[in-house]
Scaffold this active site. Structure first.
Site, PDB file in Angstrom:
ATOM      1  N   CYS A  12      18.487  15.071 -21.388  1.00  0.00           N
ATOM      2  CA  CYS A  12      17.323  14.265 -21.027  1.00  0.00           C
ATOM      3  C   CYS A  12      17.728  13.016 -20.269  1.00  0.00           C
ATOM      4  O   CYS A  12      18.899  12.664 -20.192  1.00  0.00           O
ATOM      5  CB  CYS A  12      16.587  13.810 -22.279  1.00  0.00           C
ATOM      6  SG  CYS A  12      16.144  15.163 -23.351  1.00  0.00           S
ATOM      7  N   GLY A  38      16.356  16.501 -16.393  1.00  0.00           N
ATOM      8  CA  GLY A  38      15.406  17.331 -17.131  1.00  0.00           C
ATOM      9  C   GLY A  38      14.153  17.551 -16.322  1.00  0.00           C
ATOM     10  O   GLY A  38      13.604  16.589 -15.772  1.00  0.00           O
ATOM     11  N   ASN A 112      17.821  10.489 -25.765  1.00  0.00           N
ATOM     12  CA  ASN A 112      18.675  11.419 -25.036  1.00  0.00           C
ATOM     13  C   ASN A 112      19.880  11.746 -25.901  1.00  0.00           C
ATOM     14  O   ASN A 112      20.556  10.831 -26.367  1.00  0.00           O
ATOM     15  CB  ASN A 112      19.121  10.774 -23.709  1.00  0.00           C
ATOM     16  CG  ASN A 112      20.199  11.560 -22.992  1.00  0.00           C
ATOM     17  OD1 ASN A 112      21.067  10.994 -22.352  1.00  0.00           O
ATOM     18  ND2 ASN A 112      20.169  12.863 -23.081  1.00  0.00           N
ATOM     19  N   GLY A 113      20.127  13.044 -26.113  1.00  0.00           N
ATOM     20  CA  GLY A 113      21.265  13.432 -26.935  1.00  0.00           C
ATOM     21  C   GLY A 113      20.828  14.363 -28.043  1.00  0.00           C
ATOM     22  O   GLY A 113      19.682  14.806 -28.075  1.00  0.00           O
ATOM     23  N   TYR A 252      29.588  17.249 -14.148  1.00  0.00           N
ATOM     24  CA  TYR A 252      28.439  17.987 -13.635  1.00  0.00           C
ATOM     25  C   TYR A 252      27.116  17.236 -13.676  1.00  0.00           C
ATOM     26  O   TYR A 252      26.319  17.309 -12.742  1.00  0.00           O
ATOM     27  CB  TYR A 252      28.269  19.287 -14.451  1.00  0.00           C
ATOM     28  CG  TYR A 252      26.901  19.889 -14.298  1.00  0.00           C
ATOM     29  CD1 TYR A 252      26.566  20.605 -13.154  1.00  0.00           C
ATOM     30  CD2 TYR A 252      25.914  19.700 -15.273  1.00  0.00           C
ATOM     31  CE1 TYR A 252      25.285  21.125 -12.983  1.00  0.00           C
ATOM     32  CE2 TYR A 252      24.636  20.218 -15.110  1.00  0.00           C
ATOM     33  CZ  TYR A 252      24.331  20.922 -13.963  1.00  0.00           C
ATOM     34  OH  TYR A 252      23.079  21.412 -13.791  1.00  0.00           O
TER      35      TYR A 252
HETATM   36  P1  AMP Z   1      27.016  29.698 -15.157  1.00  0.00           P
HETATM   37  O1  AMP Z   1      26.327  30.390 -14.055  1.00  0.00           O
HETATM   38  O2  AMP Z   1      26.357  29.972 -16.497  1.00  0.00           O
HETATM   39  O3  AMP Z   1      28.478  29.943 -15.204  1.00  0.00           O
HETATM   40  O4  AMP Z   1      26.803  28.144 -14.928  1.00  0.00           O
HETATM   41  C1  AMP Z   1      27.670  27.433 -14.102  1.00  0.00           C
HETATM   42  C2  AMP Z   1      26.892  26.607 -13.128  1.00  0.00           C
HETATM   43  O5  AMP Z   1      25.939  25.793 -13.803  1.00  0.00           O
HETATM   44  C3  AMP Z   1      27.806  25.701 -12.370  1.00  0.00           C
HETATM   45  O6  AMP Z   1      27.531  25.872 -10.994  1.00  0.00           O
HETATM   46  C4  AMP Z   1      27.492  24.291 -12.825  1.00  0.00           C
HETATM   47  O7  AMP Z   1      27.334  23.405 -11.744  1.00  0.00           O
HETATM   48  C5  AMP Z   1      26.191  24.430 -13.590  1.00  0.00           C
HETATM   49  N1  AMP Z   1      26.251  23.809 -14.934  1.00  0.00           N
HETATM   50  C6  AMP Z   1      27.321  23.487 -15.653  1.00  0.00           C
HETATM   51  N2  AMP Z   1      26.968  22.943 -16.849  1.00  0.00           N
HETATM   52  C7  AMP Z   1      25.631  22.919 -16.873  1.00  0.00           C
HETATM   53  C8  AMP Z   1      24.654  22.459 -17.810  1.00  0.00           C
HETATM   54  N3  AMP Z   1      25.008  21.934 -18.956  1.00  0.00           N
HETATM   55  N4  AMP Z   1      23.357  22.581 -17.476  1.00  0.00           N
HETATM   56  C9  AMP Z   1      22.990  23.136 -16.312  1.00  0.00           C
HETATM   57  N5  AMP Z   1      23.862  23.600 -15.385  1.00  0.00           N
HETATM   58  C10 AMP Z   1      25.170  23.496 -15.649  1.00  0.00           C
END
Ligand code: AMP
Ligand code: SF4
Length: 477
Positions: A12, A38, A112-113, A252
């Protein structure tokens, strides 16, 4: 019921303002800058000194709040929230800020958290008569405050915060005060700034730039700020424990123009990319980053390696983040909608594809395929963080251990599964060097739990799904 509560995992953004004639509008702009944190729900609560009013709903800030709504929210202090949650917690009631009226006055709260002892506290509170309207951790905090026997509001809040375990950045609004607090490990980012003669607080400093606030400082771990007509007063509800700011915020989550702990996020990501090029070099013709979060790391990789950076992948900016869609099938469809490979750039080339992380492997697999279909001769995947092998219990949706590709497969296997010609991750030491402050006082302390399994807090039985219990609770004790 418990299962539903466990499914609730929130990433969030929070914003607060005190002492500005157009507090609701300021909050709208602040939340808009935090929208990447979010996209499922947004809300604002405003105080005019006598009463609190709220507006909230499902969707983006611009969808939830329009000019008419904002005009109705007159007042000089406000708090707001943008919310993302995984399946199970997507009801209207869970959209924040949560708003409570009682005989002693009103209270709005946004957070948030994720609390790791929320279920335990909720059971205790229910046993002593509390009735919950939502499945959100935030409501637990409000009930603790209501239950406290302390006379003064601030003491009730401090007592309640001492009972929480986990990650929390909180903003609270009562008629004539804005109260701000950060967990004793400082696991989530939270900054305070000046706006005119008033104050603003935000999850990320990019929100200050948008509303014209001047950054003052970060809220410190264990600190509570009370902002009212007398100004800003700082106190501590807990001693600072070992600092454990979330490393994924740098890798990220946060926006590249934000600063966390004095570190500009874009610069951190460039350093991650440079280190990646040092430890995992490869002969190639072009470097490309997965938009948007990996562009900075790809630029760093290109700079360090001398291989030119190119826009080999383009994002359709009118599609939200991949993670918005909760099911695997929809997620896969989302990747296709979101990205395209630029044929003229990658055709016949050896491409280095830099991404910030691999969670389930969906994105990388799709992109490698997309690049190859566009004619790339080789695709070398370089990830600017280590393998994510453990789930997060502190509010970042890195999924459960069953879905995490690196929890179940070796790096070599992952490379094969996603169809890469080679794959390398950044080693953990290199990542820590890159996210640390580069001044004379480095090593501010980071949470690395999703890469190491070394969780900075105790883990409570109730917060860990059954299939992960044995491994995690056992490892901690
Ligand atoms: P995946 O397709 O499940 O391997 O997700 C990896 C992709 O999601 C990467 O391109 C990251 O930039 C992004 N990503 C990494 N961590 C998160 C997160 N906590 N929430 C949303 N997207 C994420
Ligand atoms: Fe951040 Fe990972 Fe720690 Fe969760 S476990 S707070 S995602 S570093």
């Amino acid at each position: 019921m418990l299962a539903e509560i466990k499914g609730l995992n929130e990433e969030c953004g929070i914003f607060g303002v005190y002492g500005h004639t157009q507090a609701a509008h300021m909050t709208y702009y602040g939340l808009h800058a935090l929208q990447h944190r979010g996209q499922e729900g947004a809300g604002v609560v405003v105080s005019n000194g006598q009463e609190l009013k709220q507006a909230k709903g499902q969707g983006l800030v611009t969808e939830v709040l329009d000019e008419n709504e904002l005009m109705n929210l007159s007042g000089s202090s406000a708090i707001g929230h943008v919310r993302y949650s995984t399946a199970g917690g997507k009801t209207y009631e869970n959209i924040q800020p949560l708003f409570f009226r009682s005989s002693t006055g009103s209270l709005a709260i946004a957070h948030n958290g994720n609390l790791v002892n929320a279920n335990k506290l909720r059971e205790e509170l229910e046993c002593s008569g509390s009735i919950f309207q939502t499945t959100s951790d935030t409501e637990v905090i409000a009930h603790l405050i209501k239950r406290s026997k302390q006379d003064v509001m601030i003491e009730r809040v401090k007592e309640s915060l001492c009972e929480l375990e986990g990650a929390y950045a909180v903003v609270m609004l009562v008629e004539n005060q804005l109260i701000v607090a950060l967990d004793p490990r400082g696991m989530r980012p939270l900054s305070v700034g000046r706006v005119g003669s008033g104050y603003a607080v935000a999850s990320e400093t990019c929100a200050f730039d948008v509303v014209g606030a001047e950054y003052m400082r970060e809220v410190e771990p264990g600190e509570i700020l009370v902002i009212d007509d007398e100004g800003m007063h700082s106190d501590y509800f807990s001693k600072t424990k070992n600092r454990a700011i979330c490393t994924m915020e740098y890798v990220y989550f946060a926006r590249p123009d934000s600063n966390v702990d004095g570190n500009n996020i874009h610069s951190v990501r460039k350093r991650l990319g440079k280190k990646l090029a040092e430890v995992a070099p490869v002969k190639a013709d072009v470097v490309t980053g997965v938009p948007d979060s990996s562009i900075s790391a790809a630029i760093g990789f290109a700079e360090q390696s001398g291989i030119p950076y190119e826009l080999g992948l383009i994002k359709n900016r009118y599609v939200g983040r991949t993670f918005i869609q909760p099911s695997q099938e929809l997620r896969e469809r989302g990747v296709q909608m979101k990205l395209s490979a630029v044929r003229k750039i990658v055709e016949g080339k050896r491409v280095v594809m830099v991404d910030d992380s691999i969670v389930r492997g969906t994105t990388s697999k799709k992109i490698v395929k997309m690049l190859k279909q566009a004619g790339a001769k080789e695709v070398h995947v370089r990830i600017s963080s280590p393998p994510i092998t453990h789930p997060c219990f502190y509010g970042i949706d890195t999924s459960n251990a069953g879905e995490l590709i690196a929890a179940n497969h070796s790096v070599e296997e992952i490379g094969e599964m996603i169809g890469a010609d080679s794959i390398s991750y950044l080693p953990i030491d290199s990542m820590v060097e890159a996210v640390d402050r580069q001044d004379s006082n480095p090593n501010c302390g980071h949470c690395l739990a999703c890469f190491t399994g070394n969780y900075p807090t105790d883990l409570y039985e109730d917060s860990v799904p059954p299939y992960e219990k044995e491994q995690l609770i056992g490892a901690k004790n």
